[in-house]
Design a protein around this motif. Structure first.
Motif, short mmCIF file in Angstrom:
data_model
loop_
_atom_site.label_atom_id
_atom_site.label_comp_id
_atom_site.label_asym_id
_atom_site.label_seq_id
_atom_site.Cartn_x
_atom_site.Cartn_y
_atom_site.Cartn_z
N ASP A 23 -10.20 -6.76 -29.26
CA ASP A 23 -9.00 -6.85 -28.41
C ASP A 23 -7.97 -7.86 -28.89
O ASP A 23 -6.77 -7.70 -28.61
CB ASP A 23 -9.38 -7.20 -26.97
CG ASP A 23 -10.21 -6.12 -26.30
OD1 ASP A 23 -10.21 -4.97 -26.80
OD2 ASP A 23 -10.85 -6.42 -25.28
N LYS A 24 -8.40 -8.89 -29.59
CA LYS A 24 -7.46 -9.96 -29.95
C LYS A 24 -7.27 -10.13 -31.46
O LYS A 24 -6.15 -10.27 -31.92
CB LYS A 24 -7.92 -11.28 -29.33
CG LYS A 24 -7.90 -11.27 -27.81
CD LYS A 24 -8.37 -12.59 -27.24
CE LYS A 24 -8.34 -12.56 -25.71
NZ LYS A 24 -8.86 -13.81 -25.14
N LEU A 25 -8.36 -10.14 -32.20
CA LEU A 25 -8.27 -10.44 -33.63
C LEU A 25 -7.83 -9.23 -34.46
O LEU A 25 -6.85 -9.31 -35.21
CB LEU A 25 -9.60 -10.98 -34.13
CG LEU A 25 -9.65 -11.53 -35.55
CD1 LEU A 25 -8.66 -12.68 -35.73
CD2 LEU A 25 -11.06 -12.01 -35.89
N PHE A 57 -13.64 -9.88 -28.28
CA PHE A 57 -12.61 -10.77 -28.84
C PHE A 57 -12.09 -10.17 -30.15
O PHE A 57 -10.88 -10.09 -30.38
CB PHE A 57 -13.15 -12.18 -29.09
CG PHE A 57 -12.21 -13.02 -29.89
CD1 PHE A 57 -11.13 -13.64 -29.29
CD2 PHE A 57 -12.38 -13.18 -31.27
CE1 PHE A 57 -10.23 -14.40 -30.03
CE2 PHE A 57 -11.49 -13.93 -32.01
CZ PHE A 57 -10.41 -14.54 -31.40
N ILE A 68 -4.04 -7.93 -34.59
CA ILE A 68 -2.98 -8.71 -35.22
C ILE A 68 -2.46 -7.91 -36.41
O ILE A 68 -3.23 -7.45 -37.26
CB ILE A 68 -3.48 -10.10 -35.66
CG1 ILE A 68 -3.89 -10.92 -34.43
CG2 ILE A 68 -2.41 -10.83 -36.48
CD1 ILE A 68 -4.56 -12.25 -34.77
N GLU A 117 -11.19 -19.22 -27.78
CA GLU A 117 -12.53 -18.87 -28.25
C GLU A 117 -12.82 -19.37 -29.66
O GLU A 117 -13.96 -19.53 -30.05
CB GLU A 117 -12.72 -17.34 -28.25
CG GLU A 117 -12.60 -16.69 -26.89
CD GLU A 117 -11.18 -16.22 -26.56
OE1 GLU A 117 -11.05 -15.34 -25.72
OE2 GLU A 117 -10.20 -16.74 -27.15
N ARG A 142 -1.78 -18.30 -35.68
CA ARG A 142 -1.91 -17.29 -34.61
C ARG A 142 -3.37 -17.13 -34.19
O ARG A 142 -3.67 -17.03 -33.01
CB ARG A 142 -1.34 -15.96 -35.10
CG ARG A 142 -1.41 -14.89 -34.06
CD ARG A 142 -0.21 -14.00 -34.07
NE ARG A 142 -0.36 -12.99 -33.04
CZ ARG A 142 -0.08 -11.73 -33.20
NH1 ARG A 142 0.40 -11.29 -34.35
NH2 ARG A 142 -0.24 -10.87 -32.22
N ILE A 143 -4.27 -17.17 -35.18
CA ILE A 143 -5.70 -17.01 -34.89
C ILE A 143 -6.25 -18.25 -34.19
O ILE A 143 -6.97 -18.13 -33.19
CB ILE A 143 -6.49 -16.69 -36.18
CG1 ILE A 143 -6.07 -15.33 -36.73
CG2 ILE A 143 -7.99 -16.74 -35.92
CD1 ILE A 143 -6.59 -15.03 -38.13
N GLN A 145 -4.95 -20.32 -32.27
CA GLN A 145 -4.42 -20.56 -30.92
C GLN A 145 -5.35 -20.03 -29.83
O GLN A 145 -5.29 -20.48 -28.69
CB GLN A 145 -3.03 -19.92 -30.77
CG GLN A 145 -1.96 -20.53 -31.62
CD GLN A 145 -1.68 -21.99 -31.28
OE1 GLN A 145 -1.73 -22.39 -30.13
NE2 GLN A 145 -1.41 -22.77 -32.30
N TYR A 146 -6.22 -19.08 -30.15
CA TYR A 146 -7.15 -18.54 -29.16
C TYR A 146 -8.20 -19.59 -28.80
O TYR A 146 -8.79 -20.23 -29.68
CB TYR A 146 -7.85 -17.28 -29.68
CG TYR A 146 -6.93 -16.10 -29.80
CD1 TYR A 146 -6.42 -15.48 -28.67
CD2 TYR A 146 -6.57 -15.59 -31.05
CE1 TYR A 146 -5.57 -14.38 -28.77
CE2 TYR A 146 -5.73 -14.50 -31.16
CZ TYR A 146 -5.23 -13.90 -30.02
OH TYR A 146 -4.39 -12.82 -30.12
#
Length: 160
Positions: free
Chosen positions: A120-122, A117, A125, A89, A83-84, A86-87
């Motif tokens: 907002d994204k990591l 990042f 989860i 960045e 999952r990580i 796939q970003y």
């Protein structure tokens, strides 16, 4: 022969097949076939260029993020890592031993971009329980290559 090819390619991926074959004392065809086999077997996963971005006009911020997680039943670490990574960045994800579970390497244009990042994204989860972000301030050596030769300052020399 494989280990010798890998050792040479790891230091110089641009080496010519003719030169590589000569170093190994093998035919060019045998070396080319061995490399092709290792690419098919996913032993050789890619060829990269190491760039010293400090010597260009392009500013980049690189960060190492420590990530603590709680693996979910039946998912383990692999699914969280997937999952990580796939970003776009994210440059690399490593499962670690010690005080945290993953090291995530990434780069952005600014520290704020990296911070966003993470926020907002990591961090959102559901398995992630904590993060710690470390920014790379200067690279002295990367992938076995010295990035900048440290120049001696005459004012600091002590002559006995």
């Amino acid at each position: 022969m494989r280990d010798k090819i890998l050792a040479i390619l790891e230091k110089n991926a641009r080496i010519d097949i003719h030169e590589l074959a000569a170093l190994l004392g093998e035919s060019e065809i045998a070396v080319a076939n061995e490399i092709a086999d290792m690419e098919k077997e996913n032993i050789i996963c890619g060829y990269h260029t190491l760039i010293n971005w400090e010597n260009t006009g392009n500013e980049k911020v690189q960060a190492l993020i420590e990530v603590k997680v709680t693996p979910q039943r039946g998912m383990g670490y692999d699914r969280i890592a997937e999952r990580i990574y796939q970003y776009n960045e994210v440059d690399a994800v490593y499962l670690m031993s010690g005080a945290f579970d993953f090291t995530v390497l990434l780069e952005g244009k600014t520290m704020r971009e990296v911070a966003l990042f993470v926020a907002d994204k990591l961090a959102p989860i559901e398995s992630v329980t904590g993060t710690a972000t470390h920014f790379v301030l200067k690279k002295y050596k990367d992938h076995g290559t010295v990035m900048d030769v440290v120049k001696e300052d005459e004012r600091q020399l002590i002559i006995a």
